[in-house]
Design a protein around this motif. Sequence first.
Motif, mmCIF file in Angstrom:
data_model
loop_
_atom_site.group_PDB
_atom_site.id
_atom_site.type_symbol
_atom_site.label_atom_id
_atom_site.label_comp_id
_atom_site.label_asym_id
_atom_site.label_seq_id
_atom_site.Cartn_x
_atom_site.Cartn_y
_atom_site.Cartn_z
ATOM 1 N N ILE A 140 0.838 -1.199 0.000
ATOM 2 C CA ILE A 140 0.000 0.000 0.000
ATOM 3 C C ILE A 140 0.876 1.253 0.000
ATOM 4 O O ILE A 140 0.611 2.201 -0.747
ATOM 5 N N LYS A 141 1.935 1.246 0.809
ATOM 6 C CA LYS A 141 2.846 2.391 0.836
ATOM 7 C C LYS A 141 3.498 2.597 -0.524
ATOM 8 O O LYS A 141 3.641 3.732 -0.989
ATOM 9 N N GLU A 142 3.892 1.499 -1.184
ATOM 10 C CA GLU A 142 4.489 1.597 -2.519
ATOM 11 C C GLU A 142 3.493 2.176 -3.510
ATOM 12 O O GLU A 142 3.859 2.984 -4.373
ATOM 13 N N ALA A 143 2.216 1.786 -3.392
ATOM 14 C CA ALA A 143 1.188 2.310 -4.288
ATOM 15 C C ALA A 143 1.019 3.815 -4.088
ATOM 16 O O ALA A 143 0.915 4.574 -5.060
ATOM 17 N N PHE A 144 1.018 4.266 -2.843
ATOM 18 C CA PHE A 144 0.914 5.698 -2.575
ATOM 19 C C PHE A 144 2.139 6.442 -3.115
ATOM 20 O O PHE A 144 2.011 7.540 -3.667
ATOM 21 N N ASN A 145 3.316 5.836 -2.977
ATOM 22 C CA ASN A 145 4.519 6.454 -3.534
ATOM 23 C C ASN A 145 4.420 6.555 -5.050
ATOM 24 O O ASN A 145 4.839 7.561 -5.639
ATOM 25 N N ASP A 146 3.868 5.528 -5.692
ATOM 26 C CA ASP A 146 3.681 5.563 -7.144
ATOM 27 C C ASP A 146 2.742 6.703 -7.537
ATOM 28 O O ASP A 146 2.993 7.410 -8.518
ATOM 29 N N VAL A 147 1.667 6.892 -6.788
ATOM 30 C CA VAL A 147 0.726 7.974 -7.077
ATOM 31 C C VAL A 147 1.435 9.314 -6.967
ATOM 32 O O VAL A 147 1.264 10.195 -7.833
ATOM 33 N N GLU A 148 2.247 9.480 -5.944
ATOM 34 C CA GLU A 148 2.998 10.731 -5.783
ATOM 35 C C GLU A 148 3.957 10.951 -6.943
ATOM 36 O O GLU A 148 4.093 12.065 -7.444
ATOM 37 N N ARG A 149 4.611 9.877 -7.384
ATOM 38 C CA ARG A 149 5.538 9.992 -8.510
ATOM 39 C C ARG A 149 4.782 10.315 -9.803
ATOM 40 O O ARG A 149 5.272 11.083 -10.633
ATOM 41 N N ILE A 150 3.596 9.771 -9.971
ATOM 42 C CA ILE A 150 2.779 10.092 -11.136
ATOM 43 C C ILE A 150 2.391 11.566 -11.111
ATOM 44 O O ILE A 150 2.514 12.275 -12.117
ATOM 45 N N LYS A 151 1.942 12.041 -9.956
ATOM 46 C CA LYS A 151 1.556 13.453 -9.825
ATOM 47 C C LYS A 151 2.727 14.382 -10.101
ATOM 48 O O LYS A 151 2.554 15.463 -10.648
ATOM 49 N N ALA A 152 3.932 13.934 -9.718
ATOM 50 C CA ALA A 152 5.129 14.754 -9.917
ATOM 51 C C ALA A 152 5.684 14.618 -11.337
ATOM 52 O O ALA A 152 6.657 15.283 -11.689
ATOM 53 N N GLY A 153 5.079 13.751 -12.144
ATOM 54 C CA GLY A 153 5.543 13.558 -13.507
ATOM 55 C C GLY A 153 6.779 12.688 -13.624
ATOM 56 O O GLY A 153 7.427 12.654 -14.667
ATOM 57 N N LYS A 154 7.114 11.968 -12.571
ATOM 58 C CA LYS A 154 8.302 11.120 -12.577
ATOM 59 C C LYS A 154 7.998 9.680 -12.990
ATOM 60 O O LYS A 154 8.912 8.898 -13.190
ATOM 61 N N LEU A 155 6.725 9.356 -13.118
ATOM 62 C CA LEU A 155 6.317 8.007 -13.499
ATOM 63 C C LEU A 155 5.255 8.138 -14.580
ATOM 64 O O LEU A 155 4.290 8.886 -14.425
ATOM 65 N N LYS A 156 5.469 7.444 -15.687
ATOM 66 C CA LYS A 156 4.528 7.534 -16.801
ATOM 67 C C LYS A 156 3.339 6.607 -16.571
ATOM 68 O O LYS A 156 3.461 5.557 -15.961
ATOM 69 N N THR A 157 2.216 7.023 -17.099
ATOM 70 C CA THR A 157 1.003 6.216 -17.041
ATOM 71 C C THR A 157 0.586 5.855 -18.460
ATOM 72 O O THR A 157 1.192 6.311 -19.423
ATOM 73 N N ARG A 158 -0.444 5.051 -18.568
ATOM 74 C CA ARG A 158 -1.000 4.744 -19.886
ATOM 75 C C ARG A 158 -2.515 4.881 -19.804
ATOM 76 O O ARG A 158 -3.111 4.766 -18.722
ATOM 77 N N PRO A 159 -3.146 5.112 -20.935
ATOM 78 C CA PRO A 159 -4.604 5.290 -20.926
ATOM 79 C C PRO A 159 -5.326 4.043 -20.420
ATOM 80 O O PRO A 159 -4.900 2.921 -20.667
ATOM 81 N N VAL A 160 -6.418 4.249 -19.725
ATOM 82 C CA VAL A 160 -7.196 3.147 -19.177
ATOM 83 C C VAL A 160 -7.761 2.279 -20.302
ATOM 84 O O VAL A 160 -7.971 1.078 -20.137
ATOM 85 N N GLU A 161 -8.002 2.873 -21.470
ATOM 86 C CA GLU A 161 -8.501 2.107 -22.611
ATOM 87 C C GLU A 161 -7.529 0.991 -22.980
ATOM 88 O O GLU A 161 -7.933 -0.117 -23.320
ATOM 89 N N ASP A 162 -6.220 1.266 -22.905
ATOM 90 C CA ASP A 162 -5.217 0.233 -23.205
ATOM 91 C C ASP A 162 -5.333 -0.943 -22.229
ATOM 92 O O ASP A 162 -5.252 -2.098 -22.624
ATOM 93 N N LEU A 163 -5.519 -0.611 -20.973
ATOM 94 C CA LEU A 163 -5.667 -1.648 -19.955
ATOM 95 C C LEU A 163 -6.925 -2.474 -20.211
ATOM 96 O O LEU A 163 -6.884 -3.712 -20.169
ATOM 97 N N LEU A 164 -8.026 -1.819 -20.508
ATOM 98 C CA LEU A 164 -9.283 -2.522 -20.752
ATOM 99 C C LEU A 164 -9.205 -3.380 -22.003
ATOM 100 O O LEU A 164 -9.790 -4.475 -22.057
ATOM 101 N N ASN A 165 -8.490 -2.930 -23.001
ATOM 102 C CA ASN A 165 -8.342 -3.721 -24.225
ATOM 103 C C ASN A 165 -7.543 -5.010 -23.973
ATOM 104 O O ASN A 165 -7.735 -5.992 -24.688
ATOM 105 N N GLU A 166 -6.676 -4.994 -22.995
ATOM 106 C CA GLU A 166 -5.897 -6.186 -22.655
ATOM 107 C C GLU A 166 -6.778 -7.265 -22.017
ATOM 108 O O GLU A 166 -6.456 -8.449 -22.054
ATOM 109 N N LEU A 167 -7.844 -6.823 -21.367
ATOM 110 C CA LEU A 167 -8.735 -7.774 -20.708
ATOM 111 C C LEU A 167 -9.588 -8.456 -21.731
ATOM 112 O O LEU A 167 -9.997 -9.509 -21.733
#
Length: 71
Positions: free
Chosen positions: A44-71
């Motif tokens: 959980i702490k790692e997940a919160f750190n990831d969110v902070e890194r995303i907000k700071a622009g240090k971690l890239k994300t991908r569109p949710v559509e890409d994730l849904l297409n994988e399912l």
Amino acid sequence: MKLLIDIADDKAAGFMEMIKSYAKVKATPISTPDAEILDEIKRIKEAFNDVERIKAGKLKTRPVEDLLNEL
């Protein structure tokens, strides 16, 4: 400092005896459910750190559509 060390059951008794021989070291075994809870807290702490890194622009994300297409 606190450490969490994962040791095979058949080696734990010998390790505990060795660690207890140090005067300034206190060792307390924890139960498996408690260890699992600690692992979840760490995730959980790692997940919160990831969110902070995303907000700071240090971690890239991908569109949710890409994730849904994988399912």
